[in-house]
Design a protein around this motif. Structure first.
Motif, PDB file in Angstrom:
ATOM      1  N   LYS A 299       0.834  -1.209   0.000  1.00 61.09           N
ATOM      2  CA  LYS A 299       0.000   0.000   0.000  1.00 61.09           C
ATOM      3  C   LYS A 299       0.871   1.263   0.000  1.00 61.09           C
ATOM      4  O   LYS A 299       0.539   2.264  -0.646  1.00 61.09           O
ATOM      5  N   ILE A 300       1.996   1.211   0.739  1.00 57.45           N
ATOM      6  CA  ILE A 300       2.916   2.350   0.753  1.00 57.45           C
ATOM      7  C   ILE A 300       3.503   2.563  -0.642  1.00 57.45           C
ATOM      8  O   ILE A 300       3.559   3.684  -1.150  1.00 57.45           O
ATOM      9  N   ALA A 301       3.933   1.463  -1.285  1.00 56.95           N
ATOM     10  CA  ALA A 301       4.501   1.561  -2.637  1.00 56.95           C
ATOM     11  C   ALA A 301       3.505   2.183  -3.611  1.00 56.95           C
ATOM     12  O   ALA A 301       3.860   3.053  -4.415  1.00 56.95           O
ATOM     13  N   ALA A 302       2.249   1.743  -3.540  1.00 52.71           N
ATOM     14  CA  ALA A 302       1.220   2.262  -4.449  1.00 52.71           C
ATOM     15  C   ALA A 302       1.018   3.761  -4.236  1.00 52.71           C
ATOM     16  O   ALA A 302       0.906   4.534  -5.193  1.00 52.71           O
ATOM     17  N   GLY A 334      -3.291  -7.404  -6.045  1.00 51.81           N
ATOM     18  CA  GLY A 334      -4.056  -6.163  -6.199  1.00 51.81           C
ATOM     19  C   GLY A 334      -3.138  -4.971  -6.408  1.00 51.81           C
ATOM     20  O   GLY A 334      -3.406  -4.101  -7.247  1.00 51.81           O
ATOM     21  N   SER A 335      -2.023  -4.945  -5.671  1.00 54.43           N
ATOM     22  CA  SER A 335      -1.077  -3.831  -5.801  1.00 54.43           C
ATOM     23  C   SER A 335      -0.357  -3.895  -7.145  1.00 54.43           C
ATOM     24  O   SER A 335      -0.140  -2.873  -7.798  1.00 54.43           O
ATOM     25  N   PHE A 368       9.384  -1.540  -2.274  1.00 57.72           N
ATOM     26  CA  PHE A 368       8.891  -1.825  -0.926  1.00 57.72           C
ATOM     27  C   PHE A 368       8.511  -3.293  -0.861  1.00 57.72           C
ATOM     28  O   PHE A 368       7.807  -3.790  -1.729  1.00 57.72           O
ATOM     29  N   GLU A 369       8.999  -3.970   0.166  1.00 58.98           N
ATOM     30  CA  GLU A 369       8.516  -5.321   0.431  1.00 58.98           C
ATOM     31  C   GLU A 369       7.192  -5.194   1.176  1.00 58.98           C
ATOM     32  O   GLU A 369       6.928  -4.193   1.847  1.00 58.98           O
ATOM     33  N   ALA A 370       6.379  -6.238   1.076  1.00 65.62           N
ATOM     34  CA  ALA A 370       5.090  -6.210   1.770  1.00 65.62           C
ATOM     35  C   ALA A 370       5.277  -6.008   3.273  1.00 65.62           C
ATOM     36  O   ALA A 370       4.414  -5.444   3.947  1.00 65.62           O
ATOM     37  N   LEU A 441      -7.378   2.903  -2.820  1.00 66.44           N
ATOM     38  CA  LEU A 441      -6.695   2.955  -4.119  1.00 66.44           C
ATOM     39  C   LEU A 441      -6.848   1.637  -4.864  1.00 66.44           C
ATOM     40  O   LEU A 441      -7.015   1.598  -6.077  1.00 66.44           O
ATOM     41  N   TYR A 442      -6.775   0.547  -4.140  1.00 67.04           N
ATOM     42  CA  TYR A 442      -7.021  -0.785  -4.723  1.00 67.04           C
ATOM     43  C   TYR A 442      -7.407  -1.723  -3.585  1.00 67.04           C
ATOM     44  O   TYR A 442      -7.174  -1.426  -2.404  1.00 67.04           O
TER      45      TYR A 442
END
Length: 541
Positions: A299-302, A334-335, A368-370, A441-442
């Motif tokens: 989510k941070i990466a997105a 999803g990301s 970013f890793e999950a 966002l997703y």
């Protein structure tokens, strides 16, 4: 060319004998094992760091006691080829074998031992720290290292210091080479980036009772009212408190907030958790029904990658500056779908070094890793473009200034929870997003991670960034057939790098389907090896 000070090495090495029953392995996170067993390793790392510095003409090398890791001159991880040298030195059976290993290294790598050697070192708040540091300092003394003690600090701050020291006085100067320099650099960039934006509501920060608590308190003082931080889990000296029912890893694996925040976290309020050494970050909030919602590394990466992509376009640099995202197979489907519709996405093998190296191939590389570990890398050519770009409108000028300030805000040496936290807060302020809008966002595909204990993990060989098995023969075809029966199904199997277990990851449109798919694939692995299923999904116990 002077000779190695063998008598000095021998006298000090004898004070730090290697435990005969242990084998050490240097990996991405350094030597990771119990602090009580690392005294000999610390001494030998002190010697190795000195030799690495001599090999690099006296450039400053970093050493951190947490995980016992070495940091190369630009603040990056130790060069991969030297991981093997670290492992060999750490496992030499006795002093004679250690000296022989050192002499072999000097000869093989053609190290001029008359060159100066410089090291900056630090430790975290664990009780084992002072004793380990004393062993490290003996290693420095053994080969006459010019050492600088950075005291108690976070791993990312040490990485920052190494780069700042080595670039001081050059055109690539990274910042003032002190913890105050780090705080000033990040807080100044943050204030510039949110100037004119509505004041951010307070952010709850779970410090995992680790060294990040100290750094977060300092940073909070620098930020003042521009970002009020409410710090929790700051008991850095309480025995057993580190990461206990708190921290980024707890939030990610348990998928719930730390119990200590239960009476503090209100619906809609943002919160984040650092990990013990403050290089990973996990965001979360409670929705209007008080349900926990996690905002992990994906989510941070997105959030941040799309923001950077938009800024590059707004600056009039679209087509000149290539922004790319790097993920691993563990990234949520999803990301990956959301990001690939906006920017190039590349998948690489698990491990920070793979992500970092792949990100370097872009003008601006985001990874970013999950689990919440990641950063953004700006190439030297890109920094030059920002400096030389002639904006044709005020909007372009503003966007370029934002990009320049982001290069100051982001710790490009390594994943840094505090730097990443400020970056997230900048994007949320610019977008006027709450946790809910960010989360929207997703939609994450439901997923499940299962571990299977096996007799020999080495029979499992992978390809395609660890997403497909090539051995045992035929197993991948059976997995493919099974995955095809699930809506949005995806699954992969990869052996652990450190223990005899195989990890199975699965995702599907619904939670029950993801659980079932993971369990059935784990069953295939079990049947293949006659292993033991560990950590079975709770529905199947």
């Amino acid at each position: 060319m002077s000779a190695l000070p063998v008598s000095s090495i021998r006298a000090l090495a004898d004070l730090h004998p290697k435990p005969s029953n242990l084998k050490f392995q240097y990996g991405t996170a350094g030597f990771r094992t119990l602090g009580s067993t690392l005294e000999s390793v610390m001494f030998r790392v002190g010697v190795l760091a000195g030799l690495r510095s001599k090999k690099l003409d006296g450039k400053t090398i970093g050493v951190m006691d947490n995980g016992v890791k070495l940091v190369d001159p630009r603040g990056e991880m130790l060069e991969a080829s030297w991981e093997g040298h670290a492992t060999v030195l750490a496992n030499a059976a006795d002093t004679d074998a250690f000296i022989e290993a050192v002499e072999n290294l000097v000869k093989t790598m053609k190290i001029d031992v008359s060159k100066p050697s410089r090291v900056v070192y630090a430790r975290d708040t664990r009780p084992s720290g002072p004793q380990l540091i004393a062993s490290l300092e003996d290693g420095f003394q053994a080969i006459n290292v010019e050492a600088r003690n950075a005291g108690v600090t976070t791993t990312p701050i040490l990485h920052y210091l190494v780069r700042a020291i080595n670039t001081k006085g050059t055109k690539d100067a990274y910042g003032e080479d002190s913890e105050e320099g780090y705080m000033n650099k990040l807080s100044s960039a943050f204030k510039k980036l949110i100037a004119g934006k509505p004041a951010s509501p307070p952010l709850i920060v779970d410090c995992a009772n680790g060294v990040g608590a100290q750094a977060a308190a300092e940073l909070s003082a620098y930020l003042g009212e521009t970002l009020p931080l409410i710090l929790h889990n700051t008991a850095t000296t309480a025995p057993g408190a580190l990461n206990n029912a708190c921290g980024a890893d707890f939030v990610k694996t348990q998928q719930k907030p730390p119990p200590s925040l239960a009476s503090h976290l209100k619906p809609g309020q943002r919160a984040c958790s650092l990990d013990g050494d403050a290089d990973r970050l996990m965001y979360y909030y409670l929705d209007e029904r008080s349900q926990f919602r996690m905002l992990d590394g994906d989510k941070i990466a997105a959030l941040v990658a799309a923001f950077i992509g938009d800024l590059v376009k707004a600056a009039g640099l679209d087509g000149q500056v290539r922004v790319g995202i790097v993920q691993t197979a563990y990234a949520n489907g999803g990301s990956t779908k959301y990001l690939s519709e906006r920017l190039p996405v590349r998948c690489v093998s698990t491990g920070v070094k793979h992500l970092h190296h792949a990100a370097e191939h872009y003008d601006i590389g985001v990874y970013f890793e999950a689990n919440g570990h990641g950063t953004v890398l700006f190439s030297p050519e890109t920094l030059k473009k920002f400096a030389e770009h002639q904006p044709s409108t005020p909007a372009q000028s503003t966007a370029v200034n934002h990009l320049v300030n982001l290069t100051q805000l982001i710790n490009q040496t390594v994943g840094d929870a505090l730097s990443d936290m400020l970056f997230v807060e900048v994007v949320l302020a610019h977008k006027s997003y709450s946790g809910f809008e960010w989360d929207s966002l997703y939609v994450d595909l439901p997923n499940r991670l299962v571990k299977v204990v096996v007799a020999d993990r080495n029979i499992f060989k992978t390809t395609d960034a660890e997403r497909r098995l090539v051995s045992p023969p035929g197993l991948q075809a059976r997995i493919d057939e099974l995955v095809g029966k699930y809506d949005s199904g995806r699954a992969f199997v990869r052996p652990s790098g450190t223990e005899d277990v195989v990890r199975v990851y699965a995702e599907a449109r619904g939670k029950a389907q993801a659980d079932e798919l993971a369990f059935r694939v784990a069953g295939m692995v079990y049947d293949e090896t006659g292993g033991d299923l560990a950590q079975r999904p709770v529905e199947f116990l």
